[in-house]
Motif scaffolding. Structure first.
Motif, PDB file in Angstrom:
ATOM      1  N   MET A  21      36.914  39.377  40.322  1.00 16.15           N
ATOM      2  CA  MET A  21      35.650  38.818  39.827  1.00 16.15           C
ATOM      3  C   MET A  21      35.797  38.322  38.385  1.00 16.15           C
ATOM      4  N   LEU A  22      36.657  38.943  37.597  1.00 13.34           N
ATOM      5  CA  LEU A  22      36.932  38.451  36.253  1.00 13.34           C
ATOM      6  C   LEU A  22      37.704  37.139  36.341  1.00 13.34           C
ATOM      7  N   GLY A  23      38.646  37.078  37.259  1.00  9.94           N
ATOM      8  CA  GLY A  23      39.425  35.857  37.465  1.00  9.94           C
ATOM      9  C   GLY A  23      38.523  34.665  37.766  1.00  9.94           C
ATOM     10  N   GLU A  24      37.514  34.897  38.584  1.00  6.38           N
ATOM     11  CA  GLU A  24      36.594  33.809  38.944  1.00  6.38           C
ATOM     12  C   GLU A  24      35.846  33.293  37.705  1.00  6.38           C
ATOM     13  N   VAL A  25      35.433  34.212  36.852  1.00  4.29           N
ATOM     14  CA  VAL A  25      34.708  33.809  35.635  1.00  4.29           C
ATOM     15  C   VAL A  25      35.656  33.088  34.674  1.00  4.29           C
ATOM     16  N   CYS A  26      36.892  33.563  34.584  1.00  2.66           N
ATOM     17  CA  CYS A  26      37.896  32.896  33.738  1.00  2.66           C
ATOM     18  C   CYS A  26      38.129  31.451  34.200  1.00  2.66           C
ATOM     19  N   ILE A  27      38.240  31.277  35.517  1.00  6.51           N
ATOM     20  CA  ILE A  27      38.477  29.940  36.071  1.00  6.51           C
ATOM     21  C   ILE A  27      37.307  29.024  35.732  1.00  6.51           C
TER      22      ILE A  27
END
Lengths: 384, 184
Positions: free
Chosen positions: B120-126
Protein backbone atom coordinates in the motif's frame (compact mmCIF):
# COMPACT_ATOMS: atom_id res chain seq x y z
CA UNK A 1 23.77 16.71 20.29
CA UNK A 2 26.81 14.85 19.09
CA UNK A 3 25.81 12.14 16.68
CA UNK A 4 26.05 8.78 18.38
CA UNK A 5 27.79 5.93 16.63
CA UNK A 6 26.11 2.57 16.35
CA UNK A 7 27.94 -0.73 16.71
CA UNK A 8 27.02 -4.34 16.11
CA UNK A 9 28.19 -5.84 19.39
CA UNK A 10 26.88 -9.36 18.92
CA UNK A 11 25.31 -11.53 16.23
CA UNK A 12 23.90 -14.95 15.54
CA UNK A 13 22.15 -16.74 12.73
CA UNK A 14 20.53 -20.08 12.08
CA UNK A 15 19.78 -21.67 8.73
CA UNK A 16 19.60 -25.18 7.29
CA UNK A 17 23.42 -24.91 7.06
CA UNK A 18 23.82 -24.63 10.77
CA UNK A 19 23.34 -22.93 14.09
CA UNK A 20 25.72 -20.02 14.63
CA UNK A 21 27.38 -17.56 12.27
CA UNK A 22 30.74 -19.33 12.20
CA UNK A 23 29.12 -22.70 11.53
CA UNK A 24 27.18 -21.24 8.60
CA UNK A 25 30.20 -19.42 7.20
CA UNK A 26 32.39 -22.50 7.43
CA UNK A 27 29.77 -24.69 5.76
CA UNK A 28 29.30 -22.22 2.92
CA UNK A 29 33.06 -21.85 2.43
CA UNK A 30 33.22 -25.65 2.17
CA UNK A 31 30.74 -25.44 -0.70
CA UNK A 32 27.68 -26.71 1.15
CA UNK A 33 24.27 -25.31 0.26
CA UNK A 34 21.02 -25.47 2.19
CA UNK A 35 19.04 -25.73 -1.06
CA UNK A 36 17.49 -29.15 -1.67
CA UNK A 37 14.61 -30.65 -3.57
CA UNK A 38 11.40 -30.63 -1.56
CA UNK A 39 8.91 -33.22 -2.75
CA UNK A 40 6.03 -32.55 -0.40
CA UNK A 41 2.50 -31.44 -1.35
CA UNK A 42 2.32 -29.58 1.97
CA UNK A 43 4.98 -27.29 0.48
CA UNK A 44 3.89 -27.27 -3.15
CA UNK A 45 2.05 -29.74 -5.43
CA UNK A 46 5.14 -30.32 -7.55
CA UNK A 47 8.76 -30.84 -6.36
CA UNK A 48 10.49 -27.51 -5.72
CA UNK A 49 14.02 -26.62 -4.64
CA UNK A 50 14.25 -24.63 -1.43
CA UNK A 51 16.65 -24.11 1.49
CA UNK A 52 14.39 -25.56 4.13
CA UNK A 53 14.98 -26.68 7.71
CA UNK A 54 14.88 -30.45 8.23
CA UNK A 55 11.47 -32.06 8.66
CA UNK A 56 10.49 -31.99 12.30
CA UNK A 57 12.81 -29.07 13.12
CA UNK A 58 10.04 -27.53 15.22
CA UNK A 59 10.19 -30.44 17.64
CA UNK A 60 13.93 -30.09 18.13
CA UNK A 61 13.72 -26.58 19.55
CA UNK A 62 14.42 -26.57 23.28
CA UNK A 63 13.58 -23.31 24.90
CA UNK A 64 12.69 -23.09 28.59
CA UNK A 65 9.28 -21.70 29.62
CA UNK A 66 8.19 -21.31 26.01
CA UNK A 67 4.67 -22.77 26.13
CA UNK A 68 2.41 -20.57 24.07
CA UNK A 69 5.14 -19.55 21.63
CA UNK A 70 4.88 -20.68 18.02
CA UNK A 71 7.77 -22.62 16.48
CA UNK A 72 8.89 -19.54 14.57
CA UNK A 73 8.80 -17.43 17.74
CA UNK A 74 10.88 -20.07 19.52
CA UNK A 75 13.37 -19.96 16.66
CA UNK A 76 13.68 -16.19 17.12
CA UNK A 77 13.98 -16.48 20.89
CA UNK A 78 16.75 -19.05 20.57
CA UNK A 79 18.68 -16.81 18.20
CA UNK A 80 18.16 -13.78 20.42
CA UNK A 81 19.20 -15.79 23.48
CA UNK A 82 22.40 -16.87 21.73
CA UNK A 83 23.13 -13.25 20.89
CA UNK A 84 22.36 -12.00 24.41
CA UNK A 85 24.81 -14.57 25.79
CA UNK A 86 27.54 -12.60 23.98
CA UNK A 87 26.53 -9.38 25.78
CA UNK A 88 25.70 -10.41 29.34
CA UNK A 89 25.72 -6.86 30.77
CA UNK A 90 23.19 -5.40 28.37
CA UNK A 91 20.87 -2.95 30.12
CA UNK A 92 17.49 -4.29 29.07
CA UNK A 93 15.73 -1.15 30.37
CA UNK A 94 17.43 0.77 27.56
CA UNK A 95 16.99 -2.01 24.99
CA UNK A 96 14.24 -2.49 22.42
CA UNK A 97 13.45 -5.37 20.12
CA UNK A 98 13.07 -4.78 16.39
CA UNK A 99 11.51 -7.65 14.46
CA UNK A 100 11.82 -8.03 10.69
CA UNK A 101 9.48 -10.44 8.96
CA UNK A 102 7.33 -10.51 5.83
CA UNK A 103 4.82 -13.23 6.70
CA UNK A 104 5.63 -14.34 10.26
CA UNK A 105 3.28 -17.05 11.49
CA UNK A 106 1.20 -17.07 8.28
CA UNK A 107 1.36 -20.86 8.28
CA UNK A 108 -1.19 -20.79 11.12
CA UNK A 109 -3.97 -19.50 8.88
CA UNK A 110 -6.65 -22.16 8.98
CA UNK A 111 -9.62 -20.72 7.14
CA UNK A 112 -11.60 -20.46 10.36
CA UNK A 113 -13.78 -17.53 11.33
CA UNK A 114 -11.23 -16.30 13.86
CA UNK A 115 -7.82 -15.29 12.60
CA UNK A 116 -5.27 -16.83 15.00
CA UNK A 117 -3.80 -14.04 17.09
CA UNK A 118 -0.23 -15.08 16.33
CA UNK A 119 -0.76 -14.37 12.61
CA UNK A 120 -0.84 -10.65 13.37
CA UNK A 121 2.78 -9.54 13.02
CA UNK A 122 2.54 -7.13 15.94
CA UNK A 123 1.51 -10.05 18.17
CA UNK A 124 4.50 -12.09 17.04
CA UNK A 125 6.73 -9.22 18.09
CA UNK A 126 4.90 -8.88 21.39
CA UNK A 127 5.31 -12.57 22.22
CA UNK A 128 9.05 -12.49 21.63
CA UNK A 129 9.54 -9.21 23.49
CA UNK A 130 7.57 -10.53 26.45
CA UNK A 131 9.64 -13.70 26.57
CA UNK A 132 12.72 -11.60 27.36
CA UNK A 133 10.84 -9.36 29.76
CA UNK A 134 11.50 -6.27 27.65
CA UNK A 135 9.41 -3.35 28.84
CA UNK A 136 9.46 -1.42 25.58
CA UNK A 137 7.11 -2.57 22.83
CA UNK A 138 8.59 -4.50 19.94
CA UNK A 139 8.91 -2.47 16.76
CA UNK A 140 7.86 -4.70 13.88
CA UNK A 141 9.10 -3.74 10.44
CA UNK A 142 7.45 -5.44 7.48
CA UNK A 143 8.88 -3.96 4.31
CA UNK A 144 9.01 -6.92 1.95
CA UNK A 145 12.46 -8.34 1.20
CA UNK A 146 14.29 -5.27 2.54
CA UNK A 147 12.77 -5.69 6.01
CA UNK A 148 16.02 -6.88 7.57
CA UNK A 149 17.98 -3.81 6.51
CA UNK A 150 14.98 -1.57 7.25
CA UNK A 151 14.88 -2.97 10.77
CA UNK A 152 18.64 -2.40 11.25
CA UNK A 153 18.30 1.18 10.00
CA UNK A 154 15.25 1.87 12.15
CA UNK A 155 17.08 0.52 15.20
CA UNK A 156 20.13 2.63 14.32
CA UNK A 157 17.89 5.67 14.06
CA UNK A 158 16.33 4.97 17.43
CA UNK A 159 19.77 4.70 19.06
CA UNK A 160 21.01 7.87 17.35
CA UNK A 161 17.94 9.71 18.57
CA UNK A 162 18.78 8.48 22.10
CA UNK A 163 15.38 6.83 22.45
CA UNK A 164 17.29 3.69 23.42
CA UNK A 165 20.91 2.68 23.90
CA UNK A 166 20.74 -0.86 22.50
CA UNK A 167 18.62 -2.73 20.00
CA UNK A 168 18.03 -6.42 19.41
CA UNK A 169 17.29 -6.73 15.72
CA UNK A 170 15.94 -10.09 14.65
CA UNK A 171 14.84 -11.09 11.15
CA UNK A 172 13.10 -14.26 10.10
CA UNK A 173 10.74 -15.97 7.68
CA UNK A 174 9.75 -19.53 6.89
CA UNK A 175 9.17 -20.90 3.41
CA UNK A 176 5.80 -22.60 3.39
CA UNK A 177 2.97 -23.19 0.99
CA UNK A 178 1.77 -19.59 1.26
CA UNK A 179 4.97 -18.16 -0.14
CA UNK A 180 5.85 -21.09 -2.42
CA UNK A 181 2.48 -21.01 -4.18
CA UNK A 182 2.68 -17.25 -4.51
CA UNK A 183 6.13 -17.16 -6.06
CA UNK A 184 5.19 -20.04 -8.35
CA UNK A 185 2.20 -18.02 -9.55
CA UNK A 186 4.67 -15.27 -10.51
CA UNK A 187 6.70 -17.91 -12.42
CA UNK A 188 9.54 -16.62 -10.28
CA UNK A 189 10.79 -19.88 -8.78
CA UNK A 190 13.78 -21.56 -10.35
CA UNK A 191 13.48 -25.20 -11.33
CA UNK A 192 17.06 -25.86 -10.13
CA UNK A 193 19.11 -24.14 -7.40
CA UNK A 194 19.18 -20.44 -8.25
CA UNK A 195 21.86 -18.94 -10.48
CA UNK A 196 22.40 -15.27 -9.56
CA UNK A 197 23.59 -13.02 -12.42
CA UNK A 198 23.83 -16.05 -14.69
CA UNK A 199 22.82 -16.03 -18.35
CA UNK A 200 20.39 -18.91 -17.74
CA UNK A 201 18.98 -17.73 -14.41
CA UNK A 202 15.27 -18.32 -14.14
CA UNK A 203 14.11 -17.39 -10.68
CA UNK A 204 14.58 -17.51 -6.94
CA UNK A 205 15.17 -20.37 -4.59
CA UNK A 206 13.34 -19.62 -1.38
CA UNK A 207 15.06 -20.08 1.96
CA UNK A 208 14.39 -20.24 5.68
CA UNK A 209 16.41 -18.66 8.42
CA UNK A 210 16.67 -16.47 11.47
CA UNK A 211 19.35 -13.87 12.11
CA UNK A 212 19.96 -11.47 14.99
CA UNK A 213 22.24 -8.51 15.58
CA UNK A 214 22.54 -6.50 18.75
CA UNK A 215 23.23 -2.86 18.02
CA UNK A 216 24.57 -0.49 20.65
CA UNK A 217 25.84 3.01 21.21
CA UNK A 218 28.79 1.41 23.01
CA UNK A 219 31.92 0.65 21.07
CA UNK A 220 32.46 -2.91 22.21
CA UNK A 221 34.46 -5.57 20.47
CA UNK A 222 32.19 -7.94 18.56
CA UNK A 223 32.97 -11.18 20.42
CA UNK A 224 32.80 -13.41 17.32
CA UNK A 225 35.08 -11.22 15.19
CA UNK A 226 37.18 -9.83 18.03
CA UNK A 227 37.02 -6.37 16.50
CA UNK A 228 34.44 -3.65 16.75
CA UNK A 229 31.89 -3.37 13.96
CA UNK A 230 30.23 -0.05 13.20
CA UNK A 231 27.25 0.70 11.02
CA UNK A 232 28.83 3.54 9.04
CA UNK A 233 25.80 4.52 7.01
CA UNK A 234 22.59 3.39 5.39
CA UNK A 235 19.47 4.49 3.56
CA UNK A 236 16.35 3.17 1.92
CA UNK A 237 14.44 4.42 -1.09
CA UNK A 238 11.47 3.64 -3.30
CA UNK A 239 11.44 3.13 -7.07
CA UNK A 240 7.96 4.68 -7.29
CA UNK A 241 7.51 2.69 -10.46
CA UNK A 242 5.81 -0.70 -10.03
CA UNK A 243 4.55 -2.69 -7.07
CA UNK A 244 6.28 -5.96 -7.93
CA UNK A 245 8.64 -5.44 -10.84
CA UNK A 246 11.98 -3.77 -10.14
CA UNK A 247 12.79 -0.50 -11.83
CA UNK A 248 14.18 -0.82 -15.35
CA UNK A 249 16.84 1.79 -14.60
CA UNK A 250 18.16 0.85 -11.17
CA UNK A 251 17.80 4.47 -10.16
CA UNK A 252 16.07 3.77 -6.85
CA UNK A 253 18.74 1.33 -5.71
CA UNK A 254 21.47 3.71 -6.88
CA UNK A 255 19.86 6.42 -4.78
CA UNK A 256 19.87 4.31 -1.62
CA UNK A 257 23.49 3.30 -2.18
CA UNK A 258 24.71 6.84 -2.78
CA UNK A 259 22.89 8.14 0.29
CA UNK A 260 24.53 5.36 2.32
CA UNK A 261 27.99 6.08 0.90
CA UNK A 262 27.55 9.80 1.59
CA UNK A 263 26.44 9.12 5.15
CA UNK A 264 29.45 6.88 5.69
CA UNK A 265 31.73 9.41 4.00
CA UNK A 266 33.14 6.62 1.89
CA UNK A 267 34.56 6.46 -1.61
CA UNK A 268 33.90 3.51 -3.90
CA UNK A 269 37.49 2.24 -3.76
CA UNK A 270 37.36 1.90 0.00
CA UNK A 271 34.77 -0.84 -0.27
CA UNK A 272 36.07 -4.36 0.11
CA UNK A 273 32.92 -6.17 -0.88
CA UNK A 274 29.40 -5.60 -2.10
CA UNK A 275 27.06 -8.22 -0.71
CA UNK A 276 24.32 -7.75 -3.28
CA UNK A 277 20.77 -9.05 -3.48
CA UNK A 278 21.14 -11.30 -6.53
CA UNK A 279 17.86 -13.18 -6.29
CA UNK A 280 18.41 -14.73 -9.74
CA UNK A 281 15.27 -13.34 -11.31
CA UNK A 282 15.81 -11.97 -14.77
CA UNK A 283 14.82 -8.43 -13.80
CA UNK A 284 16.34 -8.01 -10.35
CA UNK A 285 19.89 -9.02 -11.27
CA UNK A 286 19.81 -6.88 -14.41
CA UNK A 287 18.54 -3.89 -12.42
CA UNK A 288 21.33 -4.28 -9.88
CA UNK A 289 24.01 -4.30 -12.58
CA UNK A 290 22.63 -0.99 -13.88
CA UNK A 291 22.63 0.55 -10.40
CA UNK A 292 26.21 -0.49 -9.63
CA UNK A 293 27.39 0.66 -13.02
CA UNK A 294 25.74 4.09 -12.57
CA UNK A 295 27.74 4.59 -9.40
CA UNK A 296 31.11 3.40 -10.68
CA UNK A 297 31.02 0.29 -8.50
CA UNK A 298 31.39 -2.33 -11.25
CA UNK A 299 34.95 -3.19 -10.26
CA UNK A 300 34.27 -3.80 -6.58
CA UNK A 301 34.16 -7.52 -5.67
CA UNK A 302 30.51 -8.45 -5.48
CA UNK A 303 28.55 -11.55 -4.70
CA UNK A 304 25.13 -12.97 -3.98
CA UNK A 305 24.93 -15.77 -1.44
CA UNK A 306 21.39 -16.81 -2.33
CA UNK A 307 22.90 -20.00 -3.78
CA UNK A 308 23.83 -21.12 -0.25
CA UNK A 309 20.87 -19.85 1.77
CA UNK A 310 18.10 -19.20 -0.72
CA UNK A 311 16.08 -16.02 -0.46
CA UNK A 312 15.29 -15.77 3.23
CA UNK A 313 12.95 -12.76 2.87
CA UNK A 314 12.61 -11.15 6.32
CA UNK A 315 15.88 -12.70 7.50
CA UNK A 316 17.88 -11.85 4.37
CA UNK A 317 19.09 -8.33 5.19
CA UNK A 318 20.48 -9.39 8.55
CA UNK A 319 21.59 -12.92 7.65
CA UNK A 320 23.52 -11.77 4.60
CA UNK A 321 25.07 -8.84 6.50
CA UNK A 322 26.31 -11.33 9.09
CA UNK A 323 27.83 -13.52 6.39
CA UNK A 324 29.48 -10.45 4.85
CA UNK A 325 31.01 -9.58 8.23
CA UNK A 326 32.74 -12.93 8.27
CA UNK A 327 33.82 -12.81 4.64
CA UNK A 328 35.32 -9.34 4.90
CA UNK A 329 37.08 -9.97 8.19
CA UNK A 330 38.55 -13.06 6.51
CA UNK A 331 39.35 -11.11 3.30
CA UNK A 332 37.56 -13.78 1.25
CA UNK A 333 34.28 -13.47 -0.59
CA UNK A 334 32.08 -16.52 -0.86
CA UNK A 335 31.55 -17.57 -4.46
CA UNK A 336 28.30 -16.61 -6.13
CA UNK A 337 27.16 -20.22 -6.11
CA UNK A 338 25.22 -21.10 -9.24
CA UNK A 339 26.93 -18.50 -11.43
CA UNK A 340 28.65 -19.97 -14.49
CA UNK A 341 28.36 -17.36 -17.23
CA UNK A 342 27.45 -13.75 -16.46
CA UNK A 343 24.25 -12.63 -18.12
CA UNK A 344 23.63 -9.02 -17.15
CA UNK A 345 24.17 -6.05 -19.42
CA UNK A 346 26.71 -4.21 -17.26
CA UNK A 347 30.01 -5.55 -15.95
CA UNK A 348 30.17 -6.85 -12.42
CA UNK A 349 33.18 -8.15 -10.52
CA UNK A 350 31.31 -11.33 -9.63
CA UNK A 351 32.35 -14.96 -9.86
CA UNK A 352 31.35 -18.57 -9.30
CA UNK A 353 34.65 -18.88 -7.45
CA UNK A 354 35.72 -17.33 -4.18
CA UNK A 355 37.31 -13.85 -4.61
CA UNK A 356 40.20 -12.61 -2.48
CA UNK A 357 39.39 -9.21 -0.96
CA UNK A 358 41.72 -6.22 -0.90
CA UNK A 359 40.85 -5.10 2.59
CA UNK A 360 39.06 -6.28 5.70
CA UNK A 361 37.39 -3.01 6.61
CA UNK A 362 34.27 -1.85 4.74
CA UNK A 363 31.41 -3.55 2.97
CA UNK A 364 28.13 -2.54 1.42
CA UNK A 365 25.02 -4.71 1.71
CA UNK A 366 22.29 -3.93 -0.81
CA UNK A 367 18.79 -5.28 -1.02
CA UNK A 368 15.58 -4.69 -2.97
CA UNK A 369 12.00 -5.88 -2.63
CA UNK A 370 8.39 -5.80 -3.69
CA UNK A 371 6.62 -2.49 -3.32
CA UNK A 372 9.53 -0.77 -5.05
CA UNK A 373 11.72 -0.93 -1.97
CA UNK A 374 15.52 -0.64 -1.92
CA UNK A 375 18.01 -0.32 0.90
CA UNK A 376 21.74 -0.12 1.42
CA UNK A 377 23.80 -0.40 4.58
CA UNK A 378 27.53 0.01 5.13
CA UNK A 379 29.51 -1.72 7.83
CA UNK A 380 32.96 -0.72 9.05
CA UNK A 381 35.14 -3.31 10.76
CA UNK A 382 37.75 -1.89 13.08
CA UNK A 383 41.33 -1.90 11.86
CA UNK A 384 43.27 -4.77 13.40
CA UNK B 1 8.96 20.33 11.69
CA UNK B 2 5.45 21.52 10.75
CA UNK B 3 2.16 19.68 10.51
CA UNK B 4 0.88 20.92 7.17
CA UNK B 5 -2.27 18.86 6.90
CA UNK B 6 -4.11 16.17 8.82
CA UNK B 7 -6.94 13.81 7.95
CA UNK B 8 -8.87 11.02 9.60
CA UNK B 9 -11.21 8.57 7.91
CA UNK B 10 -13.63 6.47 9.88
CA UNK B 11 -17.08 4.97 9.37
CA UNK B 12 -19.38 7.73 8.15
CA UNK B 13 -16.94 10.63 8.27
CA UNK B 14 -13.84 12.32 6.97
CA UNK B 15 -12.29 15.01 9.12
CA UNK B 16 -9.71 17.13 7.34
CA UNK B 17 -7.99 19.96 9.20
CA UNK B 18 -11.02 20.35 11.45
CA UNK B 19 -13.67 20.14 8.73
CA UNK B 20 -16.02 17.20 8.65
CA UNK B 21 -17.53 15.58 5.58
CA UNK B 22 -20.04 12.78 5.83
CA UNK B 23 -19.44 9.37 4.32
CA UNK B 24 -22.27 7.06 3.31
CA UNK B 25 -22.95 3.66 4.83
CA UNK B 26 -21.90 0.65 2.87
CA UNK B 27 -19.21 -1.96 2.41
CA UNK B 28 -15.65 -0.67 2.33
CA UNK B 29 -15.63 -1.25 -1.43
CA UNK B 30 -18.69 0.97 -1.83
CA UNK B 31 -17.38 3.70 0.47
CA UNK B 32 -14.03 3.64 -1.31
CA UNK B 33 -15.73 3.95 -4.68
CA UNK B 34 -17.74 6.89 -3.35
CA UNK B 35 -14.58 8.71 -2.23
CA UNK B 36 -12.83 7.96 -5.52
CA UNK B 37 -15.76 9.39 -7.47
CA UNK B 38 -15.90 12.46 -5.22
CA UNK B 39 -12.20 13.08 -5.81
CA UNK B 40 -12.90 13.33 -9.51
CA UNK B 41 -9.57 11.81 -10.50
CA UNK B 42 -8.82 9.29 -13.19
CA UNK B 43 -6.54 6.53 -11.92
CA UNK B 44 -7.38 3.13 -13.43
CA UNK B 45 -4.82 1.33 -11.19
CA UNK B 46 -7.22 2.04 -8.31
CA UNK B 47 -9.56 -0.70 -9.46
CA UNK B 48 -6.85 -3.38 -9.25
CA UNK B 49 -5.88 -2.45 -5.66
CA UNK B 50 -6.79 -4.44 -2.60
CA UNK B 51 -8.60 -2.75 0.31
CA UNK B 52 -5.56 -1.42 2.26
CA UNK B 53 -4.02 -0.02 -0.91
CA UNK B 54 -7.31 1.70 -1.77
CA UNK B 55 -7.54 3.14 1.75
CA UNK B 56 -3.92 4.34 1.69
CA UNK B 57 -4.35 5.80 -1.78
CA UNK B 58 -7.60 7.60 -1.04
CA UNK B 59 -6.52 8.94 2.36
CA UNK B 60 -3.32 10.34 0.84
CA UNK B 61 -5.25 11.93 -2.03
CA UNK B 62 -7.66 13.58 0.40
CA UNK B 63 -4.77 14.68 2.64
CA UNK B 64 -3.03 16.72 -0.03
CA UNK B 65 -6.03 17.72 -2.12
CA UNK B 66 -6.13 21.47 -2.80
CA UNK B 67 -2.84 22.04 -1.03
CA UNK B 68 0.20 23.76 -2.48
CA UNK B 69 2.28 20.76 -1.51
CA UNK B 70 0.47 18.28 -3.73
CA UNK B 71 2.73 19.10 -6.67
CA UNK B 72 5.90 18.96 -4.61
CA UNK B 73 5.91 15.38 -3.41
CA UNK B 74 8.05 13.89 -6.15
CA UNK B 75 11.57 13.22 -5.04
CA UNK B 76 14.10 11.35 -2.98
CA UNK B 77 13.62 13.67 -0.02
CA UNK B 78 10.00 12.74 0.56
CA UNK B 79 9.09 9.72 2.66
CA UNK B 80 6.23 7.60 3.87
CA UNK B 81 5.73 5.96 7.21
CA UNK B 82 2.55 3.91 7.65
CA UNK B 83 1.56 1.80 10.62
CA UNK B 84 -1.10 -0.88 10.53
CA UNK B 85 -2.54 -3.75 12.54
CA UNK B 86 -4.31 -5.81 9.91
CA UNK B 87 -1.90 -5.01 7.11
CA UNK B 88 -2.73 -7.13 4.10
CA UNK B 89 -4.70 -9.76 6.04
CA UNK B 90 -7.61 -9.68 3.61
CA UNK B 91 -5.34 -10.46 0.67
CA UNK B 92 -3.55 -13.08 2.77
CA UNK B 93 -6.85 -14.89 3.31
CA UNK B 94 -7.79 -14.56 -0.35
CA UNK B 95 -4.45 -16.10 -1.34
CA UNK B 96 -4.82 -18.82 1.30
CA UNK B 97 -8.15 -19.84 -0.17
CA UNK B 98 -6.49 -20.25 -3.55
CA UNK B 99 -3.89 -22.80 -2.44
CA UNK B 100 -5.31 -24.64 0.56
CA UNK B 101 -7.23 -27.19 -1.49
CA UNK B 102 -5.09 -29.28 -3.83
CA UNK B 103 -8.19 -30.16 -5.85
CA UNK B 104 -9.12 -26.52 -6.32
CA UNK B 105 -5.73 -24.88 -6.67
CA UNK B 106 -5.66 -21.44 -8.28
CA UNK B 107 -2.99 -19.05 -6.85
CA UNK B 108 -2.86 -15.88 -8.91
CA UNK B 109 -0.18 -13.20 -9.17
CA UNK B 110 -2.83 -10.46 -9.09
CA UNK B 111 -3.78 -11.58 -5.57
CA UNK B 112 -0.35 -12.64 -4.29
CA UNK B 113 1.24 -9.33 -5.20
CA UNK B 114 -0.87 -7.67 -2.47
CA UNK B 115 0.11 -10.11 0.29
CA UNK B 116 2.71 -7.77 1.78
CA UNK B 117 1.68 -4.94 4.12
CA UNK B 118 4.06 -2.45 2.48
CA UNK B 119 2.48 -2.70 -0.98
CA UNK B 120 0.00 0.00 0.00
CA UNK B 121 2.97 2.33 0.53
CA UNK B 122 4.30 1.35 -2.88
CA UNK B 123 1.02 2.39 -4.47
CA UNK B 124 1.19 5.83 -2.85
CA UNK B 125 4.85 6.21 -3.89
CA UNK B 126 3.94 5.40 -7.50
CA UNK B 127 1.09 7.88 -7.51
CA UNK B 128 3.17 10.83 -6.25
CA UNK B 129 6.65 9.71 -7.36
CA UNK B 130 7.81 9.55 -3.75
CA UNK B 131 11.32 8.08 -3.83
CA UNK B 132 12.61 8.40 -0.29
CA UNK B 133 12.17 5.95 2.54
CA UNK B 134 8.78 4.18 2.63
CA UNK B 135 8.56 2.07 5.75
CA UNK B 136 5.69 -0.09 7.02
CA UNK B 137 5.38 -0.79 10.74
CA UNK B 138 3.06 -3.36 12.32
CA UNK B 139 1.34 -2.21 15.50
CA UNK B 140 -1.53 -3.26 17.72
CA UNK B 141 -2.72 0.33 18.13
CA UNK B 142 -1.55 3.50 16.48
CA UNK B 143 1.47 4.83 18.36
CA UNK B 144 1.19 8.43 17.27
CA UNK B 145 4.17 9.55 19.36
CA UNK B 146 6.50 7.04 17.81
CA UNK B 147 5.47 7.90 14.26
CA UNK B 148 5.80 11.61 15.03
CA UNK B 149 9.33 11.13 16.36
CA UNK B 150 10.35 9.05 13.33
CA UNK B 151 8.93 11.67 10.95
CA UNK B 152 10.67 14.52 12.75
CA UNK B 153 13.96 12.66 12.47
CA UNK B 154 13.52 12.23 8.72
CA UNK B 155 12.78 15.92 8.34
CA UNK B 156 15.11 17.47 10.88
CA UNK B 157 18.14 15.24 10.63
CA UNK B 158 17.88 13.66 7.19
CA UNK B 159 16.61 16.81 5.54
CA UNK B 160 13.46 15.34 4.05
CA UNK B 161 11.10 17.99 2.67
CA UNK B 162 7.98 16.03 3.47
CA UNK B 163 6.87 12.93 5.25
CA UNK B 164 3.38 11.47 5.06
CA UNK B 165 2.84 9.40 8.15
CA UNK B 166 0.06 7.71 10.02
CA UNK B 167 -2.26 4.77 10.33
CA UNK B 168 -3.98 2.72 7.64
CA UNK B 169 -6.13 -0.22 8.67
CA UNK B 170 -8.95 -2.13 7.02
CA UNK B 171 -10.32 -5.61 7.53
CA UNK B 172 -13.70 -6.83 6.36
CA UNK B 173 -15.39 -3.44 6.01
CA UNK B 174 -14.00 -2.07 9.30
CA UNK B 175 -11.65 0.70 8.34
CA UNK B 176 -9.79 3.53 10.00
CA UNK B 177 -7.12 5.82 8.67
CA UNK B 178 -5.30 8.90 9.79
CA UNK B 179 -2.49 10.63 7.98
CA UNK B 180 -0.46 13.76 8.60
CA UNK B 181 1.58 15.65 6.04
CA UNK B 182 4.72 16.78 7.85
CA UNK B 183 7.05 19.36 6.36
CA UNK B 184 9.89 21.66 7.23
Amino acid sequence: MDQREVYCIAHHMRSPLGDGALENYTAAMAGKSGIRLIDDPNFYPTPTVCSKFEDGWENELTLPSSEGLTALEKLCCLSIAQTLKQTPDLDLERTQLFLSTTKGNIGLLNGGKEIPNAVYLDQMGKSISQYFGLKRPCIVVSNACISGVSALLTAKRWIEMEEIDHAIVCGTDLAGKFIASGFHSFLAISDKPCKPYDKTRNGVSLGEGCATMILSKDKKENPVLKRSVKIAGGASSNDANHISGPSRTGQGLALAISKAMKGANLKADELSLISAHGTATSYNDEMESLAFDQLGLSHIPLNSIKGFFGHTLGAAGILESIMALHQVSDKRALPTLGLEEIGVSKDLNVSGESIALANDRFFLKTISGFGGTNAAIIFEIEKK
Amino acid sequence: MKELSHITLSKNEIVKNGETTALPDGTFKEVARHIYDQLGISYPKFFKMDAPSKLAFLTSELLIKESTHSQELAGADVGLLFATKSGCMQSDIKHYESYVDDDNFFPSPAVFVYTLPNIMLGEVCIRHKIQGEATCLMMDKFDEKMVFKYSSDLINRENYRYCIAGWIDVLNDQFSAQLTLFGK
